[in-house]
Design a protein around this motif. Sequence first.
Motif, mmCIF file in Angstrom:
data_model
loop_
_atom_site.group_PDB
_atom_site.id
_atom_site.type_symbol
_atom_site.label_atom_id
_atom_site.label_comp_id
_atom_site.label_asym_id
_atom_site.label_seq_id
_atom_site.Cartn_x
_atom_site.Cartn_y
_atom_site.Cartn_z
ATOM 1 N N GLN A 57 0.828 -1.205 0.000
ATOM 2 C CA GLN A 57 0.000 0.000 0.000
ATOM 3 C C GLN A 57 0.863 1.256 0.000
ATOM 4 N N LEU A 58 1.935 1.246 0.792
ATOM 5 C CA LEU A 58 2.838 2.399 0.810
ATOM 6 C C LEU A 58 3.503 2.578 -0.549
ATOM 7 N N GLY A 59 3.853 1.458 -1.213
ATOM 8 C CA GLY A 59 4.413 1.536 -2.555
ATOM 9 C C GLY A 59 3.410 2.054 -3.560
ATOM 10 N N ASP A 60 2.156 1.605 -3.458
ATOM 11 C CA ASP A 60 1.102 2.113 -4.336
ATOM 12 C C ASP A 60 0.961 3.621 -4.190
ATOM 13 N N ASN A 93 3.267 -7.809 -3.570
ATOM 14 C CA ASN A 93 4.662 -7.344 -3.605
ATOM 15 C C ASN A 93 5.007 -6.457 -4.791
ATOM 16 N N ARG A 94 4.011 -5.856 -5.423
ATOM 17 C CA ARG A 94 4.322 -4.894 -6.483
ATOM 18 C C ARG A 94 4.890 -3.617 -5.859
ATOM 19 N N ASN A 95 5.435 -2.771 -6.721
ATOM 20 C CA ASN A 95 5.958 -1.461 -6.313
ATOM 21 C C ASN A 95 7.025 -1.557 -5.233
ATOM 22 N N LYS A 96 7.910 -2.571 -5.367
ATOM 23 C CA LYS A 96 9.007 -2.749 -4.420
ATOM 24 C C LYS A 96 10.283 -3.083 -5.176
ATOM 25 N N PRO A 139 -1.694 10.352 -8.093
ATOM 26 C CA PRO A 139 -2.368 9.052 -8.239
ATOM 27 C C PRO A 139 -1.556 7.886 -7.691
ATOM 28 N N THR A 140 -2.301 6.865 -7.255
ATOM 29 C CA THR A 140 -1.669 5.577 -7.022
ATOM 30 C C THR A 140 -1.463 4.914 -8.378
ATOM 31 N N ALA A 141 -0.490 4.027 -8.455
ATOM 32 C CA ALA A 141 -0.212 3.352 -9.723
ATOM 33 C C ALA A 141 0.638 2.120 -9.462
ATOM 34 N N VAL A 142 0.611 1.181 -10.405
ATOM 35 C CA VAL A 142 1.540 0.056 -10.376
ATOM 36 C C VAL A 142 2.772 0.500 -11.142
ATOM 37 N N ARG A 143 3.777 0.936 -10.403
ATOM 38 C CA ARG A 143 4.973 1.500 -11.016
ATOM 39 C C ARG A 143 6.069 0.460 -11.224
ATOM 40 N N ARG A 144 6.043 -0.616 -10.441
ATOM 41 C CA ARG A 144 7.079 -1.650 -10.521
ATOM 42 C C ARG A 144 6.434 -3.025 -10.438
#
Length: 418
Positions: free
Chosen positions: A35-38, A76-79, A371-376
């Motif tokens: 969530q923090l990564g999002d 585990n996305r955005n890490k 915005p939140t996003a799937v960056r990684r």
Amino acid sequence: MTGEARDPDGDAGPLDGVTVLDASRVLVGPFCTMQLGDLGADVIKVERPDGGDQTRHWHPPTYGDSDESAYYVSVNRNKRSVALNLASEEGREVFRDLAAEADVLVENFRVGKMEEWGLDYGDLRERNPDLVYCSLSGYGEWGPEKDRPAYDIIMQAEGGLMSITGVEDGMPVRVGVALADIGAGMYATQAILAALLERELGDGTGQKIDVSLLDGQVAWMTYMASNYFATGDPPGRMGSKHPTIAPYQAFETADGYVVVAVASEHIWPDFCRALDREDLVDDPRFAANADRVENRDELDALLAEEFAAYGTDEVIEILREHDVPASTVRDMAEVFDSPQVEARGMRTSVDHPTAGEVEMPASPMHFSRTPTAVRRHPPLLGEHTDEVLRETGYSPDEIERLVAADAVAPSPDERSDG
């Protein structure tokens, strides 16, 4: 870090510029840090070199022909992943260097393990007094049961959830996803954001946060706990029914199930008209919600007979025409085929280096400007070890020395270059 000017724009999330050191694994911690990564934070996931996060190996299912566990991918996305051996003093010293540069640290080792390693809050705040340090555990850091192992199903049982979940007089049932972990992960995220805000509004120092799965489950009992406090009688299992609203439940139709929610008095007449049973509107047994709750058994039997005469799609269409909240019981395929879910952007995907395109639920947090996003993509084990260590100030020779000492594992590309 605290005090730095921020001007996020474009694809930057509201936590752009915040660094999170994620020393957690399995679900409660990774859900929190995802969530923090999002939200835009740079999340550095620390994993054991020999296998990494346990959920990497919880399969099937996997994505396609890859070895990427669907469970691991889900949280585990955005890490970025660093393969770091905390069982070695060299590895722990690297961890201290990473923590010295972090805004937030999240860990869910057994209580006392970080202190044993010299990595607890008291140790790390000496170098980084503005660190927000969040510890997650089954039972919390004090109390007679603090050292017990914790698993979601045990937490659902001990926290009261299983006592109210399932069919009346039937076996207790675990809620189908790990709500104890997810609930504690949400509380941890909330607490971290509050601590970051307090740090900015205060004197710039961080603090320690302690969140437990059991506490989260107890807090989630809300009105069920209040019902107990008010009456002295523990509530039991009622299937899909609600203890203080009727009808508010699932009914069997001729070809499936329909769920209805007559959640206010003004819906009741519309509900009766929809079923062509206007005679029930002023029936003294059912005239008000309190009457319907008191005479629930009679009402359930009557409505069961009515709904059995309809097909599911037919009765839902009729109920909705009368503004009565109603739904089928959707499975995952139906959920993600929903036009509303699609319109809200709740189905997303990201390209993965070994699994190809992987799909997942998107973040439910929508912002107008950041915005939140799937960056990684969910990272490969140790995918960013070298990159993160270089950013922390380690030279290529120092990284090579740490690899030789088994303190870190090299990134996969470095490993393949051999």
